[in-house]
Scaffold this motif. Structure first.
Motif, PDB file in Angstrom:
ATOM      1  N   SER A  75       6.480  31.133   0.079  1.00 39.15           N
ATOM      2  CA  SER A  75       5.799  30.853   1.468  1.00 39.15           C
ATOM      3  C   SER A  75       4.655  29.754   2.083  1.00 39.15           C
ATOM      4  CB  SER A  75       4.650  32.040   2.506  1.00 39.15           C
ATOM      5  OG  SER A  75       5.796  33.025   2.373  1.00 39.15           O
ATOM      6  N   THR A  76       4.328  29.386   0.721  1.00 39.31           N
ATOM      7  CA  THR A  76       3.239  28.013   0.993  1.00 39.31           C
ATOM      8  C   THR A  76       4.299  26.975   0.148  1.00 39.31           C
ATOM      9  OG1 THR A  76       1.227  28.836  -0.789  1.00 39.31           O
ATOM     10  CG2 THR A  76       1.554  26.753  -0.992  1.00 39.31           C
ATOM     11  N   TYR A  77       5.602  27.433  -0.259  1.00 38.91           N
ATOM     12  CA  TYR A  77       7.048  25.867  -0.244  1.00 38.91           C
ATOM     13  C   TYR A  77       7.326  25.685   1.252  1.00 38.91           C
ATOM     14  CZ  TYR A  77       5.720  25.905  -5.422  1.00 38.91           C
ATOM     15  OH  TYR A  77       5.881  25.787  -6.811  1.00 38.91           O
ATOM     16  N   ARG A  78       7.398  26.893   1.916  1.00 41.69           N
ATOM     17  CA  ARG A  78       8.416  27.009   2.865  1.00 41.69           C
ATOM     18  C   ARG A  78       6.970  25.406   3.959  1.00 41.69           C
ATOM     19  NH1 ARG A  78       7.191  29.048   7.686  1.00 41.69           N
ATOM     20  NH2 ARG A  78       8.571  29.344   8.865  1.00 41.69           N
ATOM     21  N   THR A  79       5.096  26.202   3.364  1.00 38.29           N
ATOM     22  CA  THR A  79       4.691  25.410   5.003  1.00 38.29           C
ATOM     23  C   THR A  79       4.981  23.988   4.492  1.00 38.29           C
ATOM     24  OG1 THR A  79       3.175  27.161   4.368  1.00 38.29           O
ATOM     25  CG2 THR A  79       2.055  25.520   5.162  1.00 38.29           C
ATOM     26  N   ARG A  80       5.197  24.159   3.201  1.00 43.46           N
ATOM     27  CA  ARG A  80       5.304  21.828   2.654  1.00 43.46           C
ATOM     28  C   ARG A  80       6.312  21.719   3.198  1.00 43.46           C
ATOM     29  NH1 ARG A  80       3.856  22.477  -3.501  1.00 43.46           N
ATOM     30  NH2 ARG A  80       1.382  23.381  -3.411  1.00 43.46           N
ATOM     31  N   LEU A  81       6.920  22.409   2.761  1.00 46.26           N
ATOM     32  CA  LEU A  81       8.887  21.918   3.474  1.00 46.26           C
ATOM     33  C   LEU A  81       9.021  21.934   4.898  1.00 46.26           C
ATOM     34  CD1 LEU A  81      11.007  24.339   1.571  1.00 46.26           C
ATOM     35  CD2 LEU A  81      11.593  22.170   1.192  1.00 46.26           C
ATOM     36  N   LEU A  82       7.896  22.410   6.301  1.00 46.61           N
ATOM     37  CA  LEU A  82       7.892  22.136   6.975  1.00 46.61           C
ATOM     38  C   LEU A  82       7.485  21.212   7.690  1.00 46.61           C
ATOM     39  CD1 LEU A  82       6.887  25.648   8.839  1.00 46.61           C
ATOM     40  CD2 LEU A  82       9.247  24.216   8.810  1.00 46.61           C
ATOM     41  N   THR A  83       6.339  20.843   7.162  1.00 47.03           N
ATOM     42  CA  THR A  83       5.013  19.384   6.965  1.00 47.03           C
ATOM     43  C   THR A  83       5.849  18.530   6.605  1.00 47.03           C
ATOM     44  OG1 THR A  83       4.112  20.800   7.105  1.00 47.03           O
ATOM     45  CG2 THR A  83       2.872  18.368   6.267  1.00 47.03           C
ATOM     46  N   ARG A 106      19.079  23.656   9.768  1.00 47.34           N
ATOM     47  CA  ARG A 106      19.963  22.779  10.195  1.00 47.34           C
ATOM     48  C   ARG A 106      19.902  21.603   9.550  1.00 47.34           C
ATOM     49  NH1 ARG A 106      17.786  22.504  14.861  1.00 47.34           N
ATOM     50  NH2 ARG A 106      18.837  23.718  16.055  1.00 47.34           N
ATOM     51  N   TYR A 107      18.578  21.155   9.058  1.00 51.42           N
ATOM     52  CA  TYR A 107      18.073  19.849   8.297  1.00 51.42           C
ATOM     53  C   TYR A 107      18.834  20.405   6.719  1.00 51.42           C
ATOM     54  CZ  TYR A 107      16.115  16.591   5.718  1.00 51.42           C
ATOM     55  OH  TYR A 107      15.051  15.492   4.943  1.00 51.42           O
ATOM     56  N   ALA A 108      19.286  20.991   6.101  1.00 49.24           N
ATOM     57  CA  ALA A 108      19.734  21.104   5.009  1.00 49.24           C
ATOM     58  C   ALA A 108      21.346  21.266   5.009  1.00 49.24           C
ATOM     59  CB  ALA A 108      19.631  22.727   4.221  1.00 49.24           C
ATOM     60  N   ALA A 109      22.479  21.650   6.072  1.00 50.95           N
ATOM     61  CA  ALA A 109      23.518  21.044   6.813  1.00 50.95           C
ATOM     62  C   ALA A 109      23.688  20.334   6.949  1.00 50.95           C
ATOM     63  CB  ALA A 109      23.527  22.110   7.906  1.00 50.95           C
ATOM     64  N   GLU A 110      23.090  19.046   7.465  1.00 53.04           N
ATOM     65  CA  GLU A 110      23.085  18.094   8.070  1.00 53.04           C
ATOM     66  C   GLU A 110      23.312  16.760   7.123  1.00 53.04           C
ATOM     67  OE1 GLU A 110      19.725  16.546  10.771  1.00 53.04           O
ATOM     68  OE2 GLU A 110      21.358  17.878  12.289  1.00 53.04           O
ATOM     69  N   HIS A 111      22.311  17.696   5.921  1.00 54.25           N
ATOM     70  CA  HIS A 111      22.321  16.600   4.233  1.00 54.25           C
ATOM     71  C   HIS A 111      23.063  16.836   3.155  1.00 54.25           C
ATOM     72  CE1 HIS A 111      18.727  15.051   6.549  1.00 54.25           C
ATOM     73  NE2 HIS A 111      19.032  14.154   5.570  1.00 54.25           N
ATOM     74  N   SER A 112      24.022  17.719   3.600  1.00 55.67           N
ATOM     75  CA  SER A 112      25.142  18.985   2.868  1.00 55.67           C
ATOM     76  C   SER A 112      23.891  19.331   1.729  1.00 55.67           C
ATOM     77  CB  SER A 112      26.401  17.652   2.159  1.00 55.67           C
ATOM     78  OG  SER A 112      26.733  17.149   3.304  1.00 55.67           O
ATOM     79  N   GLY A 172       9.253  17.406   8.906  1.00 50.23           N
ATOM     80  CA  GLY A 172       8.905  17.414   9.799  1.00 50.23           C
ATOM     81  C   GLY A 172      10.038  18.380  11.027  1.00 50.23           C
ATOM     82  N   VAL A 173       9.754  19.300  10.804  1.00 51.88           N
ATOM     83  CA  VAL A 173      10.485  20.429  11.642  1.00 51.88           C
ATOM     84  C   VAL A 173       9.441  21.654  11.502  1.00 51.88           C
ATOM     85  CG1 VAL A 173      12.577  20.038  10.881  1.00 51.88           C
ATOM     86  CG2 VAL A 173      10.903  21.740   9.469  1.00 51.88           C
ATOM     87  N   ARG A 174      10.134  22.735  12.749  1.00 50.71           N
ATOM     88  CA  ARG A 174       8.354  23.779  12.495  1.00 50.71           C
ATOM     89  C   ARG A 174       9.580  25.137  12.265  1.00 50.71           C
ATOM     90  NH1 ARG A 174       8.888  22.581  19.205  1.00 50.71           N
ATOM     91  NH2 ARG A 174      10.630  21.929  19.240  1.00 50.71           N
ATOM     92  N   SER A 175      10.867  25.399  12.300  1.00 51.67           N
ATOM     93  CA  SER A 175      11.203  27.166  11.997  1.00 51.67           C
ATOM     94  C   SER A 175      12.213  26.714  10.695  1.00 51.67           C
ATOM     95  CB  SER A 175      11.811  27.370  12.876  1.00 51.67           C
ATOM     96  OG  SER A 175      12.615  26.557  12.981  1.00 51.67           O
ATOM     97  N   ASN A 176      12.227  28.100  10.371  1.00 54.43           N
ATOM     98  CA  ASN A 176      13.688  28.281   9.291  1.00 54.43           C
ATOM     99  C   ASN A 176      14.988  27.997   9.484  1.00 54.43           C
ATOM    100  OD1 ASN A 176      12.002  29.095   7.770  1.00 54.43           O
ATOM    101  ND2 ASN A 176      12.963  31.252   7.564  1.00 54.43           N
TER     102      ASN A 176
END
Length: 212
Positions: A183-191, A203-209, A194-198
Motif C-alpha cells: 500500500s505504501t508503494y501504491r501511495t508513492r506511485l500515485l504521487t 491506464r498509465y501502465a497500458a499507455e506505456h506498454s 501524478g494520478v489519483r486511482s488504480n
C-alpha cells in the motif's frame, strides 16, 4: 569448442519446446534444461551447473526481477539472457541493471536468439540495434523523463500488478511483502505519476506498454 549448458525458463510449455528445438541445433550445446517458474529456476541452479539462463520476464507467481537478482547473487558466473514480449525501452535497462547480460524481444528472428546466446555465453552483452538507439536517446534525456529513473524496481512491479487487476494482498503474496508495504508503494506511485486511482495507474501502465 566449449560446451554450453542452457536453462530455459518460461511458463508456456509450447514456447519452451520451440526454444529447446531451436537452441538444440547449436553445435556447442551440450544440455538444455527447462523451468516453468522462479522456484524451479532456483532449484535447477542449485542442483546443476548452467552457463546461460534464458529467462522470460513475465512468469506468474514471482517477481522475475527478484529471480534474476537472486540467480546472479548465488551464481555470479551465470549469464542471463532476458527473452520477453515487453518493449525494450521500458524493460531492458531495468533488467540489465539487475544483472542480465542481454535482452531480446520474443518477436525477434530465431537467428538473433542464437547470436544473443553465443554472445552472452562468451561474456558479452547483447542488445538489439533498436535498444541501442533508445539508450542513446535516453542519454540526452532529463533523469526524470524515463520510467526507469522515476520508479524503483518494487514500485515498477507493484504498478504492473495493479494494472493486471491484482489486489494489494495478491501483490503482497507474490512479492513476499506485507499488504501495508505494498500500500505504501501504491501511495508513492500515485504521487510520482501524478494520478489519483488504480484505474489511472492501469491506464498509465497500458499507455506505456507495461502490461500485455
Amino acid at each position: 569448442m566449449s560446451r554450453l549448458r542452457l536453462l530455459i525458463a518460461d511458463d508456456h510449455a509450447i514456447l519452451r519446446f520451440g526454444l529447446r528445438r531451436l537452441l538444440g541445433e547449436m553445435a556447442e550445446v551440450e544440455a538444455i534444461g527447462e523451468a516453468e517458474n522462479g522456484a524451479r529456476v532456483a532449484q535447477l541452479l542449485r542442483e546443476e551447473h548452467w552457463d546461460v539462463l534464458v529467462l522470460d520476464l513475465d512468469m506468474p507467481g514471482q517477481n522475475v526481477l527478484d529471480v534474476l537478482k537472486r540467480a546472479k547473487l548465488d551464481h555470479p558466473d551465470l549469464s542471463v539472457l532476458i527473452l520477453s514480449m515487453f518493449p525494450e525501452e521500458q524493460f531492458a535497462m531495468r533488467a540489465l541493471k539487475a544483472g542480465a547480460a542481454g535482452y531480446l524481444n520474443k518477436q525477434s528472428a530465431p537467428e538473433q536468439l542464437i547470436t544473443a546466446v553465443r554472445l552472452v555465453a562468451n561474456g558479452g552483452t547483447y542488445i538489439s540495434a533498436a535498444l541501442a538507439g533508445a539508450l542513446a536517446r535516453n542519454l540526452s534525456a532529463k533523469p526524470l523523463d524515463t520510467i526507469n529513473e522515476v520508479l524503483s524496481d518494487r514500485e515498477f512491479t507493484v504498478l504492473r500488478g495493479i494494472a493486471n487487476g491484482h489486489t494489494v494482498s495478491q501483490i503482497a503474496q507474490t512479492l513476499n511483502l506485507s499488504a501495508k508495504t505494498v500500500s505504501t508503494y501504491r501511495t508513492r506511485l500515485l504521487t510520482k505519476l501524478g494520478v489519483r486511482s488504480n484505474v489511472e495507474l492501469a491506464r498509465y501502465a497500458a499507455e506505456h506498454s507495461l502490461v500485455k
